[in-house]
Design a protein around this motif. Sequence first.
Motif, mmCIF file in Angstrom:
data_model
loop_
_atom_site.group_PDB
_atom_site.id
_atom_site.type_symbol
_atom_site.label_atom_id
_atom_site.label_comp_id
_atom_site.label_asym_id
_atom_site.label_seq_id
_atom_site.Cartn_x
_atom_site.Cartn_y
_atom_site.Cartn_z
ATOM 1 N N ALA A 93 10.457 -22.371 22.647
ATOM 2 C CA ALA A 93 9.856 -23.584 22.088
ATOM 3 C C ALA A 93 9.498 -24.530 23.240
ATOM 4 C CB ALA A 93 10.817 -24.236 21.097
ATOM 5 N N SER A 94 10.360 -25.517 23.494
ATOM 6 C CA SER A 94 10.157 -26.443 24.606
ATOM 7 C C SER A 94 11.438 -27.238 24.816
ATOM 8 C CB SER A 94 9.001 -27.405 24.320
ATOM 9 O OG SER A 94 9.337 -28.262 23.238
ATOM 10 N N ALA A 95 11.490 -27.971 25.920
ATOM 11 C CA ALA A 95 12.658 -28.807 26.201
ATOM 12 C C ALA A 95 12.805 -29.909 25.155
ATOM 13 C CB ALA A 95 12.545 -29.410 27.597
ATOM 14 N N ALA A 96 11.681 -30.319 24.550
ATOM 15 C CA ALA A 96 11.726 -31.384 23.541
ATOM 16 C C ALA A 96 12.479 -30.953 22.294
ATOM 17 C CB ALA A 96 10.301 -31.797 23.173
ATOM 18 N N THR A 125 15.755 -21.540 23.573
ATOM 19 C CA THR A 125 14.914 -22.626 23.057
ATOM 20 C C THR A 125 13.947 -23.126 24.118
ATOM 21 O OG1 THR A 125 16.691 -23.309 21.562
ATOM 22 C CG2 THR A 125 14.933 -24.896 21.953
ATOM 23 N N LEU A 126 14.410 -23.220 25.363
ATOM 24 C CA LEU A 126 13.533 -23.683 26.446
ATOM 25 C C LEU A 126 12.323 -22.777 26.608
ATOM 26 C CD1 LEU A 126 16.140 -24.717 29.180
ATOM 27 C CD2 LEU A 126 14.605 -26.237 27.914
ATOM 28 N N VAL A 127 12.524 -21.470 26.468
ATOM 29 C CA VAL A 127 11.431 -20.508 26.644
ATOM 30 C C VAL A 127 10.624 -20.351 25.357
ATOM 31 C CG1 VAL A 127 10.874 -18.078 27.088
ATOM 32 C CG2 VAL A 127 12.589 -19.250 28.486
ATOM 33 N N THR A 130 8.964 -18.780 14.530
ATOM 34 C CA THR A 130 9.283 -18.986 15.952
ATOM 35 C C THR A 130 10.764 -19.256 16.167
ATOM 36 O OG1 THR A 130 7.087 -19.912 16.362
ATOM 37 C CG2 THR A 130 8.800 -20.415 17.983
#
Length: 411
Positions: free
Chosen positions: A125-128, A121-123, A81
């Motif tokens: 994976a996630s903001a975390a 990364t926001l799309v 990923t």
Amino acid sequence: METAVLIVVLVVGLALFFDFTNGFHDTANAMATPIATGALKPKVAVLLAACLNLVGAFLSTEVSKTISHGIIREDGIDAGTFLPIIFAGLIGAITWNMLTWLLGLPSSSSHALFGGLIGATLVGASAAAIDFGTVLSKVVLPALIAPLTAGLIAFAVTKLAYALTRRYDGKPDGRDGFRWGQIFTSSLVALAHGTNDAQKTMGVITLALITAGLQDGAHSEPQLWVIFTCAFAIALGTYMGGWRIIRTLGKGLTDVKPAQGFSAESSTAATILASSALGFALSTTQVASGSVIGSGLGRRGSHVRWRTVGRIAVGWILTLPAAGVVGAFAALLVVWFGTWGVLVDAVLAVAIILGLFLRSRKDAVHADNAMSEVADSGLAVKVKRNPPPTRRQRRLERAEAGQDKTGEGER
């Protein structure tokens, strides 16, 4: 595993191309002023900048650690990923760099890279997965503070330079010694650029290697071959010249006198070198622009065109989100199509690069025609000038010099 290695190869190749675009995009930051004032010939200037970028890339690795172990938390994200996310982020950065290069707009390659990586990364994976604390302390705050700091230093140095050479006021060539000093200060800027910008690509490649298990995650230092290839890529890009950006910056900077250019470059070099030592990932473009404005204010009879400064600031603000949107879209393709999405991204990246390059051939810019437009940063400071003499004043001057025949006849 074979798929991961293939993606690593694609990431390394794209990262090195980004490094190349960074080189030709930011050449003007170091060499526009000495070219404009005649201290260096254009081709000599970019060759000198290329050599010093190469040397600077070997002097520090602190900034690369900020990229490889700082902005993105790779823990908990598998290689299948995370590697496509890095690839998508690079596409966002390169797209913005190529577009602004085509338009001749000086923008931040650094913020394009950060924007692309954050958007992807926001799309993907996630903001975390984003360490916003590091982004704030190592990227955002330096972006706000560094141009202001550089401008204040340039203002003070320009004031000092003009105070020490006050006896030359009114003499057009009285401060020409600063023109030769610019060779030294612009060289420092080129060296500083290598210590900061080349490290960002090293950090991206190191991050990809760690994610793929090809490098121990406990050691964030870039491998020797990574340092060599990144140094060579940015030096090669610098040598290619980036004449479109130089054309935009150079002509506007002809209004900047040698003393101002000397002061601005000294301030830019000092700010970037100090930031590189602390691991701050700066935008060379923003620091250089802040120095130009500060040096202009240090010259008597000048004031700021705030509208022009606003346009420059808007360009800075747009860089990170614009690259982020492209990076997010590229990551979205990976989310939708998996490994095939990476191949689609690769095809799109090649198409974008070739398309923008072929479009640039319709209006080729090179060393012979680069100095033909005016830079916004050069226009940000206006210097008051005495109005030209009237016809009556010129006639009186000729009469006093004994050149006015009517006056001679009356006498």
